[in-house]
Design a protein around this motif. Structure first.
Motif, mmCIF file in Angstrom:
data_model
loop_
_atom_site.group_PDB
_atom_site.id
_atom_site.type_symbol
_atom_site.label_atom_id
_atom_site.label_comp_id
_atom_site.label_asym_id
_atom_site.label_seq_id
_atom_site.Cartn_x
_atom_site.Cartn_y
_atom_site.Cartn_z
ATOM 1 N N SER A 2 0.766 -1.093 -0.032
ATOM 2 C CA SER A 2 0.049 0.016 0.024
ATOM 3 C C SER A 2 0.892 1.277 -0.007
ATOM 4 N N ASP A 3 0.218 2.349 0.209
ATOM 5 C CA ASP A 3 1.159 3.522 0.311
ATOM 6 C C ASP A 3 1.956 3.580 1.445
ATOM 7 N N ASP A 4 1.652 2.840 2.459
ATOM 8 C CA ASP A 4 2.620 2.956 3.709
ATOM 9 C C ASP A 4 3.197 1.440 3.754
ATOM 10 N N VAL A 5 3.335 0.493 3.052
ATOM 11 C CA VAL A 5 3.856 -0.843 2.999
ATOM 12 C C VAL A 5 4.285 -1.175 1.879
ATOM 13 N N LEU A 6 5.729 -1.226 1.751
ATOM 14 C CA LEU A 6 6.327 -1.857 0.609
ATOM 15 C C LEU A 6 6.752 -3.237 0.803
ATOM 16 N N GLY A 7 7.040 -3.786 -0.601
ATOM 17 C CA GLY A 7 7.087 -5.332 -0.562
ATOM 18 C C GLY A 7 8.537 -5.787 -0.975
ATOM 19 N N ILE A 8 8.975 -6.733 -0.533
ATOM 20 C CA ILE A 8 10.371 -7.497 -1.143
ATOM 21 C C ILE A 8 10.054 -8.869 -1.502
ATOM 22 N N LEU A 9 10.335 -9.434 -2.627
ATOM 23 C CA LEU A 9 10.236 -10.871 -2.887
ATOM 24 C C LEU A 9 11.350 -11.386 -3.446
ATOM 25 N N VAL A 10 11.894 -12.553 -3.068
ATOM 26 C CA VAL A 10 12.890 -13.270 -3.583
ATOM 27 C C VAL A 10 12.601 -14.656 -4.185
ATOM 28 N N CYS A 11 13.365 -14.806 -5.489
ATOM 29 C CA CYS A 11 13.485 -16.098 -5.750
ATOM 30 C C CYS A 11 14.754 -16.203 -6.345
ATOM 31 N N GLY A 12 14.887 -17.457 -7.186
ATOM 32 C CA GLY A 12 16.323 -17.972 -7.674
ATOM 33 C C GLY A 12 16.858 -16.635 -8.350
ATOM 34 N N THR A 13 15.992 -16.377 -9.510
ATOM 35 C CA THR A 13 16.505 -15.098 -10.068
ATOM 36 C C THR A 13 15.826 -13.830 -10.177
ATOM 37 N N GLY A 14 14.563 -13.558 -9.521
ATOM 38 C CA GLY A 14 13.965 -12.416 -9.079
ATOM 39 C C GLY A 14 12.853 -12.333 -10.464
#
Length: 143
Positions: free
Chosen positions: A56-68
């Motif tokens: 959301s406007d106040d929450v960022l995300g990070i995702l990780v896999c083998g290559t992205g």
């Protein structure tokens, strides 16, 4: 600036996800782990969806896999998500400054922990420049 970060991975990104949680906590962010809880084989679209649902406007995300790559493709299928797969600091800064990316995607098999930390720090500390870029960002929702 977001005070909270939601992070997720698949089995190929599990170790880097765990490292990223430490970096983010040290930076003073509240971190919510959307899973998985181990490096057992799993499907990245499931975790991309979990993180995408929480940004959301106040929450960022990070995702990780083998290559992205898989995570970025899966996350960008969700309305309102602007996921950016970054392999260096400059990409991370521009993803935030010009594209207002709300999810950073990383590849554990592509970058090491040192570079990952630099990318995370660049992403988390760069603000969206707005104005001239906003018109383009608004066009995303029309695609």
């Amino acid at each position: 600036m977001a005070a909270k970060v939601v992070i997720g991975s698949d089995h190929g990104g599990f170790a880097l996800k765990e490292f990223a949680k430490k970096v983010l906590t040290e930076m003073g962010y509240e971190v919510e782990d959307a899973g998985p809880e181990s490096a057992v084989s799993c499907d990245y679209p499931v975790y991309a969806a979990k993180v995408a649902a929480k940004v959301s406007d106040d929450v960022l995300g990070i995702l990780v896999c083998g290559t992205g790559l898989g995570m970025s493709m899966a996350a960008n299928k969700h309305k309102g998500v602007r996921a950016a797969m970054c392999t260096n600091e400059y990409m991370a800064k521009m993803a935030r400054a010009h594209n207002n990316a709300n999810i950073l995607c990383l590849g554990e098999r592509v970058i090491g922990q040192g570079l990952a930390e630099e990318i995370i720090r660049a992403y988390m500390t760069t603000e969206f420049e707005g104005e001239r870029h906003m018109r383009r960002i608004n066009l995303f929702d029309q695609l």
